[in-house]
Write a protein that holds these residues in place. Structure first.
Motif, PDB file in Angstrom:
ATOM      1  N   VAL A   7       5.682  11.828  -8.938  1.00 32.98           N
ATOM      2  CA  VAL A   7       5.465  10.221 -10.018  1.00 32.98           C
ATOM      3  C   VAL A   7       3.789   9.988  -9.920  1.00 32.98           C
ATOM      4  O   VAL A   7       3.212   9.749  -8.834  1.00 32.98           O
ATOM      5  N   ASP A   8       3.267   9.710 -10.622  1.00 32.02           N
ATOM      6  CA  ASP A   8       2.141   9.723 -10.080  1.00 32.02           C
ATOM      7  C   ASP A   8       1.646   8.969 -12.096  1.00 32.02           C
ATOM      8  O   ASP A   8       1.451   8.667 -13.195  1.00 32.02           O
ATOM      9  N   VAL A   9       0.985   7.089 -11.674  1.00 31.98           N
ATOM     10  CA  VAL A   9       0.904   6.109 -13.166  1.00 31.98           C
ATOM     11  C   VAL A   9       0.327   6.567 -14.044  1.00 31.98           C
ATOM     12  O   VAL A   9       0.326   6.721 -14.624  1.00 31.98           O
ATOM     13  N   GLY A  21       0.713   6.612  -6.768  1.00 26.56           N
ATOM     14  CA  GLY A  21      -0.853   6.767  -7.205  1.00 26.56           C
ATOM     15  C   GLY A  21      -1.224   5.623  -8.284  1.00 26.56           C
ATOM     16  O   GLY A  21      -2.286   5.847  -8.647  1.00 26.56           O
ATOM     17  N   ALA A  22      -1.263   4.808  -7.195  1.00 33.19           N
ATOM     18  CA  ALA A  22      -1.506   3.398  -8.110  1.00 33.19           C
ATOM     19  C   ALA A  22      -2.160   2.601  -7.150  1.00 33.19           C
ATOM     20  O   ALA A  22      -2.815   2.776  -6.057  1.00 33.19           O
ATOM     21  N   ASP A  23      -2.895   1.250  -7.482  1.00 36.82           N
ATOM     22  CA  ASP A  23      -3.479   0.406  -6.893  1.00 36.82           C
ATOM     23  C   ASP A  23      -2.418  -0.474  -6.005  1.00 36.82           C
ATOM     24  O   ASP A  23      -2.389  -1.227  -6.797  1.00 36.82           O
ATOM     25  N   PRO A  24      -2.496  -0.760  -5.519  1.00 42.79           N
ATOM     26  CA  PRO A  24      -1.624  -1.989  -4.155  1.00 42.79           C
ATOM     27  C   PRO A  24      -2.016  -3.252  -4.605  1.00 42.79           C
ATOM     28  O   PRO A  24      -0.319  -3.909  -5.290  1.00 42.79           O
ATOM     29  N   SER A  25      -3.107  -3.447  -5.932  1.00 43.31           N
ATOM     30  CA  SER A  25      -3.049  -5.152  -6.640  1.00 43.31           C
ATOM     31  C   SER A  25      -1.840  -5.255  -7.555  1.00 43.31           C
ATOM     32  O   SER A  25      -2.096  -5.549  -8.176  1.00 43.31           O
ATOM     33  N   GLU A  26      -1.968  -3.832  -8.154  1.00 48.83           N
ATOM     34  CA  GLU A  26      -0.858  -3.402  -8.699  1.00 48.83           C
ATOM     35  C   GLU A  26       0.339  -3.486  -9.285  1.00 48.83           C
ATOM     36  O   GLU A  26       1.619  -3.541 -10.274  1.00 48.83           O
ATOM     37  N   SER A  32       0.771  -0.914  -0.231  1.00 50.21           N
ATOM     38  CA  SER A  32      -0.014  -0.263  -0.393  1.00 50.21           C
ATOM     39  C   SER A  32       0.893   1.088   0.020  1.00 50.21           C
ATOM     40  O   SER A  32       0.414   2.382  -0.393  1.00 50.21           O
ATOM     41  N   SER A  33       1.560   1.126   0.746  1.00 51.12           N
ATOM     42  CA  SER A  33       2.591   2.290   0.910  1.00 51.12           C
ATOM     43  C   SER A  33       3.230   2.359  -0.141  1.00 51.12           C
ATOM     44  O   SER A  33       3.858   3.979  -0.751  1.00 51.12           O
ATOM     45  N   VAL A  34       3.603   1.322  -1.065  1.00 51.28           N
ATOM     46  CA  VAL A  34       4.643   1.858  -2.442  1.00 51.28           C
ATOM     47  C   VAL A  34       4.110   2.357  -3.548  1.00 51.28           C
ATOM     48  O   VAL A  34       3.724   3.004  -4.400  1.00 51.28           O
TER      49      VAL A  34
END
Ligand code: PLP
Length: 408
Positions: A190-192, A62-67, A55-57
């Protein structure tokens, strides 16, 4: 040289771990030894810690943890993105890969390896500021392009590429877009989603996390062939029992980086500018390599006329200052920087340039010390070079006269 007086200006090679990261790694090594795939308490405890890290990464980019797929660092993430996409798209007859001439070796050598196996590859040129123009991508891309891989920030000169624009072009042609953001994550926001990419590589040791751990962000729905096969770890994307302590450490580093990002970028940027201006003002024959505006705030790459960069690096090291001549992987060899060469600089400039990269523990006193040291070191090296040139000239003249004498 007293160890405490040493100055570390090589943060792009690697960063010292934040104290909280070192503590978390130690604690996790001791207390979270369970296998995260086990159903019992110990396994679930490790898995819980990994979920927190994920979750922190994810939040940092700006990503979803599952990705987020954990990997063994930036090199593995780059390999996974490129090889995984190349293999997944091979049946669709997309066998063309595009990157830029200034990518890290992790990307360049992966493309070379695939080229040997039949893929065609194109390396986009950059201009003298070290930036790739979207026009060059438009010229190179075709409907058989599988993947475009363009780094977000360059490791040697710090320039930031127009990734969002490039991603839009890649998508117009049905290609996937990957960015190696190893040198931007933790330094700038950085925002994916804003970057519009399908995959993004990051590496923990570049933002005060542990070495040998990183992540590949893969946009949901992206088809990618797993490179490391085995168990069902990481949703079948990357097999192998996870390095829980390192992942926990990366999570802590990501959280710290996210919290401090704005303030730290400003602070480090001011130090970098002070260093750069100080060097340009006090050392004659110096120039900055690469665009000064579109750059990560911690990096400057400076050319010193009539100086062998490698000699200046050693002279600085003897004074307790650690810098670099470009990428760590090619230091130790006298290979001129492929980045500066791609920018069109002549050989002497690719060999007289030093990279100074700052970070969270850098201080103004350190900057001032380096600015104070450099003029003397540079002058000394220039005198030595001049003398050795004169000696060579004299020896040649002497040789010529003796040849004349002996032939007369
Ligand atoms: N990509 C870039 C731009 C880098 O600077 C580096 C490290 O130098 C890497 C990839 C490789 O990352 P790692 O050292 O985690 O394998």
């Amino acid at each position: 040289m007293n160890g405490s007086m040493r100055i570390y200006f090589d943060y792009n090679a690697t960063t010292p771990p934040a104290p909280a990261v070192a503590d978390a790694v130690t604690a996790a090594t001791r207390d979270l030894f369970g296998n995260a795939s086990s159903v019992h308490f110990f396994g679930q405890q490790a898995k819980g810690a990994m979920d927190t890290a994920r979750s922190s990464v994810a939040a940092l980019i700006g990503a979803d943890p599952s990705e987020v797929v954990f990997t063994g660092g930036g090199t593995e993430s780059d390999n996974f993105a490129i090889r995984g996409a190349a293999e997944a798209l091979e049946p669709a007859k997309r066998r063309h890969l595009i990157a830029t001439a200034i990518e890290h070796e992790a990307v360049l050598n992966t493309l070379k390896a695939l080229a040997r196996r039949g893929w065609t590859t194109t390396l986009l040129p950059v201009d003298q500021s070290g930036i790739v123009s979207p026009e060059r991508l438009r010229e190179a891309i075709t409907d058989s392009t599988a993947l475009v891989s363009v780094m977000h920030a360059n490791n040697e000169i710090g320039t930031i590429q127009p990734v969002a624009e490039l991603a839009a072009i890649a998508h117009e042609h049905g290609a996937l877009m990957h960015t190696d953001a190893v040198q931007s994550v933790g330094k700038i926001p950085v925002d994916v989603r804003a970057l519009g990419v399908d995959m993004l590589s990051l590496s923990a040791h570049k933002f005060n996390g542990p070495k040998g751990t990183g992540a590949l962000w893969i946009k949901r729905g992206t088809r990618l062939q797993a490179m490391q096969t085995g168990g069902k770890h990481e949703r079948g994307r990357r097999a192998g029992t996870e390095n829980v302590p390192a992942i926990v450490g990366m999570g802590v580093a990501a959280k710290l980086a996210a919290e401090k990002l704005g303030a730290e970028a400003g602070r480090v940027g001011a130090l970098r500018d002070r260093l750069e201006e100080g060097i340009l003002r006090h050392v004659t024959g110096t120039a900055v390599n690469g665009a000064r505006m579109s750059r990560v705030p911690n990096t400057t790459n400076i050319s010193f006329d009539r100086v062998e960069a490698e000699s200046l690096l050693i002279a600085l090291d003897l004074e307790g200052v650690a810098v670099s001549t470009g990428s760590a992987c090619s230091s130790g060899t006298l290979e001129p920087s492929h980045v500066l060469r791609a920018m069109g600089f002549p050989p002497h400039r690719t060999q007289n340039s030093l990279r100074f990269s700052l970070g969270v523990f850098s201080t103004q006193d350190e900057v001032d010390r380096v600015v104070e040291l450099l003029p003397r070191l540079v002058e000394k090296l220039r005198r030595l070079t001049k003398r050795s040139h004169e000696d060579t000239k004299n020896a040649k003249a002497h040789e010529a006269t003796s040849v004349q004498k002996s032939s007369s």
